[in-house]
Enzyme design. Sequence first.
Site, PDB file in Angstrom:
ATOM      1  N   ASN A  19       1.437   3.035  -2.611  1.00 16.76           N
ATOM      2  CA  ASN A  19       0.705   3.967  -3.480  1.00 16.76           C
ATOM      3  C   ASN A  19      -0.516   4.534  -2.770  1.00 16.76           C
ATOM      4  OD1 ASN A  19       1.837   4.308  -6.333  1.00 16.76           O
ATOM      5  ND2 ASN A  19       2.087   2.109  -5.943  1.00 16.76           N
TER       6      ASN A  19
ATOM      7  N   GLY B 218       0.778  -1.238   0.000  1.00 11.31           N
ATOM      8  CA  GLY B 218       0.000   0.000   0.000  1.00 11.31           C
ATOM      9  C   GLY B 218       0.809   1.286   0.000  1.00 11.31           C
TER      10      GLY B 218
ATOM     11  N   ASP C  16      -4.385  -3.789 -18.653  1.00  9.40           N
ATOM     12  CA  ASP C  16      -3.406  -2.719 -18.930  1.00  9.40           C
ATOM     13  C   ASP C  16      -3.629  -2.072 -20.304  1.00  9.40           C
ATOM     14  OD1 ASP C  16      -2.129  -3.043 -16.437  1.00  9.40           O
ATOM     15  OD2 ASP C  16      -0.843  -4.608 -17.232  1.00  9.40           O
TER      16      ASP C  16
ATOM     17  N   HIS D  29       0.588   1.188 -13.207  1.00 19.35           N
ATOM     18  CA  HIS D  29       1.357   0.029 -13.650  1.00 19.35           C
ATOM     19  C   HIS D  29       2.840   0.392 -13.636  1.00 19.35           C
ATOM     20  CE1 HIS D  29       2.168  -3.753 -15.581  1.00 19.35           C
ATOM     21  NE2 HIS D  29       2.997  -3.108 -16.392  1.00 19.35           N
TER      22      HIS D  29
ATOM     23  N   ASN E 245      -5.609   2.812 -12.921  1.00 21.35           N
ATOM     24  CA  ASN E 245      -4.642   1.836 -12.407  1.00 21.35           C
ATOM     25  C   ASN E 245      -3.247   2.397 -12.572  1.00 21.35           C
ATOM     26  OD1 ASN E 245      -3.610  -0.809 -11.591  1.00 21.35           O
ATOM     27  ND2 ASN E 245      -3.040  -1.087 -13.747  1.00 21.35           N
TER      28      ASN E 245
HETATM   29  C1  GAR Z   1       3.248  -1.092  -7.409  1.00 20.03           C
HETATM   30  O1  GAR Z   1       4.532  -1.051  -7.972  1.00 20.03           O
HETATM   31  C2  GAR Z   1       2.193  -1.102  -8.499  1.00 20.03           C
HETATM   32  O2  GAR Z   1       2.520  -0.315  -9.601  1.00 20.03           O
HETATM   33  C3  GAR Z   1       2.194  -2.552  -8.870  1.00 20.03           C
HETATM   34  O3  GAR Z   1       2.324  -3.239  -7.644  1.00 20.03           O
HETATM   35  C4  GAR Z   1       3.019  -2.432  -6.709  1.00 20.03           C
HETATM   36  C5  GAR Z   1       2.160  -2.281  -5.467  1.00 20.03           C
HETATM   37  O4  GAR Z   1       2.851  -1.622  -4.445  1.00 20.03           O
HETATM   38  N1  GAR Z   1       0.999  -2.890  -9.582  1.00 20.03           N
HETATM   39  C6  GAR Z   1       0.959  -3.803 -10.549  1.00 20.03           C
HETATM   40  O5  GAR Z   1       1.919  -4.458 -10.874  1.00 20.03           O
HETATM   41  C7  GAR Z   1      -0.395  -3.979 -11.214  1.00 20.03           C
HETATM   42  N2  GAR Z   1      -0.245  -4.592 -12.503  1.00 20.03           N
HETATM   43  P1  GAR Z   1       2.088  -0.921  -3.245  1.00 20.03           P
HETATM   44  O6  GAR Z   1       1.136  -1.948  -2.658  1.00 20.03           O
HETATM   45  O7  GAR Z   1       3.206  -0.583  -2.275  1.00 20.03           O
HETATM   46  O8  GAR Z   1       1.382   0.297  -3.772  1.00 20.03           O
END
Ligand code: GAR
Length: 205
Positions: A15, A13, A152, A111, A109
């Site tokens: 982000n 989490g 995506d 990515h 989203n």
């Molecule tokens: C982030 O790097 C996000 O961009 C990626 O997972 C991570 C989650 O981190 N998402 C994907 O790969 C989706 N296709 P977080 O839980 O610390 O935000």
Amino acid sequence: MKTRIAVLVSGGGTNLQALIDAAGRGEIPHGEIALVVSNNAEAYALQRAAKAGIPAAICVREKGEPRADFEARLLEILRENDIEMLILAGFMAILSAEFVRHYPERIINVHPALIPSFCGEGFYGLRVHRAALDYGVKVTGATVHYVNEIPDGGRIIAQKAVDILPGDTPETLQRRVMEQAEWILLPRAAESVAKEIMDHKEAPL
Ligand code: GAR
């Protein structure tokens, strides 16, 4: 009235934290993070939500549960909370075409690559960075895009390039892409989409 946003998470989490921090600085004036939904009961993101005083729900797809049933439960939670916009912030599940139809141009989203590179089904989390390193690209980055029925594949909202450095591992690269791209792009995109939704709401009588 601000756009009511649900942030969907599965893991750490960071982000979500970037969104909470940006909102705290007044950088998302047209949106309110009204709900966090996790499809993983153990997600650390849930603790971040609790610390920020944001209501949270857990919606786990049970073993063998049809995706349509899981999505029906998710939709119910979103409707109960009057959610108008969804942010997928490290949400490790693909939503069906039927589901996304409920929120056209209202789901975004983040990515961790420059779409159309290293994206689509199977490309998530550290796997994306491993694929970029294995390929030998010298530049990668992050993309924020609308979510449609193609994984995506929705319209791109924002992208930012990040250099790959000698000696990078998937972990060091993931951290740099987060710091230099994801945590900056996602709150900005959240504000612009929330504003767009507000601008199109009918003015109250
Ligand atoms: C982030 O790097 C996000 O961009 C990626 O997972 C991570 C989650 O981190 N998402 C994907 O790969 C989706 N296709 P977080 O839980 O610390 O935000």
